[in-house]
Structure formats: C-alpha cells, structure tokens
Design a protein around this motif. Sequence first.
Motif, PDB file in Angstrom:
ATOM      1  N   GLY A 103       8.068  50.459 -24.698  1.00  0.00           N
ATOM      2  CA  GLY A 103       8.482  49.207 -25.312  1.00  0.00           C
ATOM      3  C   GLY A 103       9.703  48.587 -24.660  1.00  0.00           C
ATOM      4  N   LEU A 104       9.842  48.757 -23.362  1.00  0.00           N
ATOM      5  CA  LEU A 104      10.972  48.189 -22.630  1.00  0.00           C
ATOM      6  C   LEU A 104      10.608  46.816 -22.098  1.00  0.00           C
ATOM      7  CD1 LEU A 104      11.975  51.393 -20.648  1.00  0.00           C
ATOM      8  CD2 LEU A 104      12.929  50.576 -22.792  1.00  0.00           C
ATOM      9  N   ALA A 105      11.595  46.116 -21.566  1.00  0.00           N
ATOM     10  CA  ALA A 105      11.387  44.783 -21.006  1.00  0.00           C
ATOM     11  C   ALA A 105      11.830  44.766 -19.546  1.00  0.00           C
ATOM     12  CB  ALA A 105      12.180  43.749 -21.794  1.00  0.00           C
ATOM     13  N   LEU A 106      11.142  43.966 -18.743  1.00  0.00           N
ATOM     14  CA  LEU A 106      11.541  43.734 -17.352  1.00  0.00           C
ATOM     15  C   LEU A 106      12.233  42.380 -17.304  1.00  0.00           C
ATOM     16  CD1 LEU A 106       8.473  44.876 -15.272  1.00  0.00           C
ATOM     17  CD2 LEU A 106      10.776  45.773 -15.139  1.00  0.00           C
ATOM     18  N   VAL A 107      13.510  42.392 -16.958  1.00  0.00           N
ATOM     19  CA  VAL A 107      14.305  41.167 -16.979  1.00  0.00           C
ATOM     20  C   VAL A 107      14.949  40.966 -15.615  1.00  0.00           C
ATOM     21  CG1 VAL A 107      16.220  39.980 -18.097  1.00  0.00           C
ATOM     22  CG2 VAL A 107      14.790  41.522 -19.420  1.00  0.00           C
ATOM     23  N   PRO A 108      14.792  39.783 -15.000  1.00  0.00           N
ATOM     24  CA  PRO A 108      15.526  39.494 -13.756  1.00  0.00           C
ATOM     25  C   PRO A 108      17.020  39.384 -14.045  1.00  0.00           C
ATOM     26  CG  PRO A 108      13.636  38.042 -13.988  1.00  0.00           C
ATOM     27  CD  PRO A 108      13.794  38.758 -15.290  1.00  0.00           C
ATOM     28  N   LEU A 109      17.803  40.202 -13.359  1.00  0.00           N
ATOM     29  CA  LEU A 109      19.247  40.218 -13.576  1.00  0.00           C
ATOM     30  C   LEU A 109      19.988  39.316 -12.603  1.00  0.00           C
ATOM     31  CD1 LEU A 109      19.696  44.057 -14.095  1.00  0.00           C
ATOM     32  CD2 LEU A 109      19.480  42.289 -15.833  1.00  0.00           C
ATOM     33  N   SER A 110      19.503  39.233 -11.362  1.00  0.00           N
ATOM     34  CA  SER A 110      20.170  38.373 -10.388  1.00  0.00           C
ATOM     35  C   SER A 110      19.197  37.991  -9.287  1.00  0.00           C
ATOM     36  CB  SER A 110      21.395  39.065  -9.794  1.00  0.00           C
ATOM     37  OG  SER A 110      21.005  40.188  -9.032  1.00  0.00           O
ATOM     38  N   LEU A 111      19.566  36.961  -8.556  1.00  0.00           N
ATOM     39  CA  LEU A 111      18.805  36.469  -7.410  1.00  0.00           C
ATOM     40  C   LEU A 111      19.796  36.371  -6.260  1.00  0.00           C
ATOM     41  CD1 LEU A 111      15.798  35.401  -7.440  1.00  0.00           C
ATOM     42  CD2 LEU A 111      16.785  33.165  -7.144  1.00  0.00           C
ATOM     43  N   TYR A 112      19.406  36.864  -5.089  1.00  0.00           N
ATOM     44  CA  TYR A 112      20.329  36.866  -3.957  1.00  0.00           C
ATOM     45  C   TYR A 112      19.566  36.820  -2.647  1.00  0.00           C
ATOM     46  CZ  TYR A 112      19.193  41.854  -4.214  1.00  0.00           C
ATOM     47  OH  TYR A 112      18.528  43.040  -4.275  1.00  0.00           O
TER      48      TYR A 112
END
Length: 155
Positions: A103-112
């Motif tokens: 039940g976890l989530a995949l979240v974009p933390l940063s873009l580089y």
Amino acid sequence: MPKSKGIKQIAQNRKALHDYFVLDRFEAGIELTGTEVKSIRAGTLNLKDCYARVKDGELWVRGMHISPYKQGSWFNADPDRDRRLLMHKREIVRLGSRVQQEGLALVPLSLYFKDSYVKVELGLCKGKKLYDKRNDAAEKSARREIDRKMKEVNA
C-alpha cells in the motif's frame, strides 16, 4: 559540442516530503518531446500533485505539468499528458509489487539534468498521518531553537 557534466536541479516536490515518509529512492529517465525539454530548461514545470504508477508493465507519471514552450508551434505537447518513465523491467516489477502489496505510493521527488539527460527521482513513500506532521513540525522548531541558542552562546 561536448556534453555538459554534472547534475543540475530543475524542480523539487517539497509537498511530497511534507506528506509522505520516503522509504526508498530511485532514479528513472523520462520520455519527453523536444519542446518539453526546452520548456524544462526554462524552468516551467510543476511537480506538486503528480504521482507515478505501474500500468501494463510500464511506469507512468501522471499530473506533472510542463507548460508549453513559448517559441514552439504545433509541436508543443499537451502540458498535462501522462509521461513514461524509463527503468529496467525487473525494477518496475519490483516497485509495482511493493506498491500493490504494502500500500505504498510512488511519488516524484525531484527532476534534474544528469549530464544532458532529464532524470526523475522517485520515492517509494508511505503516507503521514496528521499527528506525524505535527511531530515533524515540533522537531523542526526545536532544532531551530537549539541552533539559535548555540549561535548566541558561540557569538
């Protein structure tokens, strides 16, 4: 023309760090069009409400808003379209199973930019409850107060 070396931060999702516990971090490439890359170089993107998910064995990011490139014409893509993330198949399968089972989530933390490629830092995250957010805020203010006092003593 030689490639530029190093890492250049483009955008960071601070709201994700406030709303989630980040359990693990992963690096993924992202499939973009030419005008989207130019728009990203201009700094016109928003990671605030985006998330990633596994669909049909592929990893997709949803809700990432990249504003249309001003000098672009009909080549501009839809600013809110789903964009495919590039990872090895076994990593995608492993992430998909952890998201589904735990039940976890995949979240974009940063873009580089890494060398000349656009990369996304994905976080495997667990949601925070309201009391967790309060505890984090209290710890942050306590650390700030301790630093302030230490600065007064050392000055």
